[in-house]
Design an enzyme around this catalytic site. Structure first.
Site, PDB file in Angstrom:
ATOM      1  N   HIS A  67      -6.621   1.114   5.333  1.00 48.48           N
ATOM      2  CA  HIS A  67      -6.924   0.675   3.962  1.00 48.48           C
ATOM      3  C   HIS A  67      -5.614   0.389   3.205  1.00 48.48           C
ATOM      4  O   HIS A  67      -5.452  -0.676   2.595  1.00 48.48           O
ATOM      5  CB  HIS A  67      -7.741   1.773   3.275  1.00 48.48           C
ATOM      6  CG  HIS A  67      -8.003   1.549   1.821  1.00 48.48           C
ATOM      7  ND1 HIS A  67      -9.271   1.375   1.318  1.00 48.48           N
ATOM      8  CD2 HIS A  67      -7.174   1.484   0.739  1.00 48.48           C
ATOM      9  CE1 HIS A  67      -9.206   1.204   0.008  1.00 48.48           C
ATOM     10  NE2 HIS A  67      -7.937   1.279  -0.372  1.00 48.48           N
ATOM     11  N   GLU A  68      -4.674   1.324   3.266  1.00 46.68           N
ATOM     12  CA  GLU A  68      -3.392   1.148   2.566  1.00 46.68           C
ATOM     13  C   GLU A  68      -2.562   0.030   3.187  1.00 46.68           C
ATOM     14  O   GLU A  68      -1.876  -0.702   2.485  1.00 46.68           O
ATOM     15  CB  GLU A  68      -2.590   2.456   2.560  1.00 46.68           C
ATOM     16  CG  GLU A  68      -3.226   3.585   1.771  1.00 46.68           C
ATOM     17  CD  GLU A  68      -3.529   3.210   0.327  1.00 46.68           C
ATOM     18  OE1 GLU A  68      -2.787   2.412  -0.273  1.00 46.68           O
ATOM     19  OE2 GLU A  68      -4.548   3.715  -0.195  1.00 46.68           O
ATOM     20  N   HIS A  71      -3.640  -3.298   1.779  1.00 47.79           N
ATOM     21  CA  HIS A  71      -2.980  -3.578   0.490  1.00 47.79           C
ATOM     22  C   HIS A  71      -1.546  -4.056   0.721  1.00 47.79           C
ATOM     23  O   HIS A  71      -1.099  -5.036   0.142  1.00 47.79           O
ATOM     24  CB  HIS A  71      -2.877  -2.296  -0.351  1.00 47.79           C
ATOM     25  CG  HIS A  71      -4.167  -1.835  -0.943  1.00 47.79           C
ATOM     26  ND1 HIS A  71      -4.957  -2.637  -1.724  1.00 47.79           N
ATOM     27  CD2 HIS A  71      -4.791  -0.628  -0.903  1.00 47.79           C
ATOM     28  CE1 HIS A  71      -6.018  -1.929  -2.124  1.00 47.79           C
ATOM     29  NE2 HIS A  71      -5.941  -0.725  -1.634  1.00 47.79           N
TER      30      HIS A  71
END
Ligand SMILES: [Zn+2]
Length: 372
Positions: A67-68, A71
Site C-alpha cells: 500500500h505504501e 503511494h
C-alpha cells in the site's frame, strides 16, 4: 528515543521498521494464533495455529508495505522525492519530501493506496475461493488477509487529513477553489472531527465493557488528532517559506574562526563580542566546518574551556551546501534529510553566507509577527 531498523530497499526506497511495530506484530500474531484461528477452525494442531498466525501477520504487513509502496511509486513517477517507508504501530508511512504542486497529482498519489489494498483483497479473495475446497489453512489465511485489506482501504479512505481520504478531500477542494491553504485547513478540520469521533467511540466502548478494543480505538483517534495538527503545521511552514531564498535567510557577516579554539574563547571573543551566531571554521583558507550557536549551547558550562570548536562543529563532510537562489523549502528539507542544523551558502566556490536552522525559524517568526 525512537529506534528503527532498516530492513531493505525496494525500487530505490529504503524500508524501515520502527520498534513500536514489533508490539503490534506480536499482538496480531498472538491474537490470530491463540483466539481467531482456534475459534473459527477448531481441530488444527497448536503448531499449525502459530504457523498460520505468523504467516498471516507477515502477509498482512506486506500488504501494508505494498500500500505504501503504491503511494511512493506514484509520487516518484510524478517527480516527488521519496525518502523512505517506515512500518510502525499504526501501519505504515511513506516519507515524501514535498507536498504535490497540483491537485491532480495529490489525488492520484492518495487514491492509489486504497485502490492497491482493494486489488490485494481481490487477489486474496480469489485464492480463498480456490483454496477453500482444497486447503483449509490456506483458505483461512487468505480469507483473513482479504478482509483486512478491505478494512485497510476503508479506514484509509476516511475523509480526514492526513489519511488518504483526507488527501483526496484536500485535492478536490483545492482543485475546486484553487486555494491550497484553505483546502488543507478544511481537510485537517475533517481529520480532527474524525479523530474526536474515534476517541468518543473508543471511550463508549470502554464503558460498554470492551476495554482493550475501546482503548485501541481511542488511541487511534488520539494518533489521528496529533498527526492532523502536525501535518497542518508542516504545510503552514512550507507555505510560509515559499518564495524565500537562501540569500534572504543566510547570515552574511559571519566570522571565520580556527578549530583549535576553545568553545569558551569562541563565546567570549566572538559570540558575545560580535553578537554572531554562526561561524565558519577554517585553517589556512581550508574550510573545516561550521559552528552555530546551537552547537555551542549543548556543551555544559564547566566543559567549555576544555572543549575545542573542532569537536562540536558540523564537519565539512557532513555539510550540505546551498546556492544563494535556492528555495527555502528545498533547504529546509535538505537540512532535514541530512539531519544537520546548518549549511554554507556557496557562490562561485566562495562561502558567501551561513544558514542555520534557527535562521529559518527566526525569519518565519518575524514574518508572522509582521503579518507578511
Ligand atoms: Zn495510504
Amino acid at each position: 528515543m525512537r529506534t528503527s531498523w532498516r530492513i531493505g530497499r525496494i525500487f530505490g526506497i529504503e524500508i524501515f521498521i520502527d520498534s513500536s511495530w514489533l508490539i503490534i506484530f506480536a499482538l496480531i500474531t498472538w491474537s490470530l494464533s491463540s483466539f481467531y484461528f482456534p475459534h473459527y477452525h477448531p481441530g488444527w494442531s497448536v503448531r499449525m495455529y502459530w504457523l498460520i498466525g505468523v504467516t498471516t501477520s507477515i502477509i498482512f504487513f506486506m500488504s501494508v508495505l505494498i500500500h505504501e509502496l503504491a503511494h511512493s511509486l506514484v509520487a516518484k513517477k510524478q517527480g516527488e522525492e521519496v525518502r523512505n517507508i517506515t512500518l510502525f504501530i499504526f501501519g505504515g508511512a511513506a516519507q515524501i519530501a514535498d507536498e504535490p504542486d497540483r491537485p491532480s497529482k495529490e489525488f492520484r498519489m492518495a487514491i492509489v493506496g486504497p485502490l492497491t489494498s482493494i486489488a490485494l483483497a481481490v487477489v486474496f479473495g480469489i485464492i480463498w475461493l480456490i483454496a477453500r475446497e482444497i486447503n483449509q489453512p490456506l483458505a483461512a489465511l487468505t480469507r483473513y488477509v482479504a478482509f483486512i485489506n478491505v478494512m485497510l482501504a476503508l479506514f484509509n479512505l476516511l475523509p480526514g487529513f492526513p489519511l488518504d481520504g483526507g488527501r483526496v478531500l484536500r485535492s478536490i477542494v483545492w482543485g475546486a477553489t484553487g486555494n491550497f491553504r484553505r483546502a488543507t485547513r478544511i481537510a485537517t478540520w475533517a481529520g480532527q472531527v474524525l479523530a474526536f469521533i474515534f476517541i468518543v467511540w473508543g471511550i463508549i466502548q470502554v464503558f460498554a465493557g470492551s476495554f482493550i478494543g475501546g482503548l485501541w480505538i481511542a488511541f487511534i483517534g488520539w494518533f489521528l488528532h496529533s498527526a492532523a495538527s502536525r501535518s497542518y503545521h508542516q504545510v503552514f511552514l512550507r507555505e510560509m517559506l515559499r518564495g524565500v531564498r537562501a540569500k534572504d535567510l543566510m547570515t552574511t557577516d559571519f566570522k571565520t574562526v580556527t578549530g583549535n579554539m576553545s568553545v569558551q574563547k569562541l563565546i567570549d571573543e566572538y559570540v558575545l563580542h560580535h553578537a554572531g551566531h554562526a561561524f565558519l571554521v577554517a585553517e589556512n583558507g581550508h574550510i573545516e566546518g561550521i559552528v552555530c550557536l546551537e552547537d555551542i549551547k549543548v556543551v555544559p558550562q564547566e566543559k567549555r574551556a576544555t572543549t575545542l570548536v573542532r569537536e562540536v562543529m558540523t564537519r565539512k563532510e557532513e555539510l550540505a551546501t546551498a546556492a544563494p537562489e535556492e528555495d527555502g523549502n528545498v533547504i529546509l528539507s535538505r537540512l532535514g534529510s541530512r539531519d544537520v542544523g546548518q549549511l554554507p551558502v556557496i557562490e562561485r566556490g566562495q562561502v558567501i553566507g551561513i544558514l542555520c536552522r534557527s535562521d529559518i525559524l527566526r525569519n518565519l517568526q518575524l514574518r508572522t509577527e509582521l503579518g507578511i
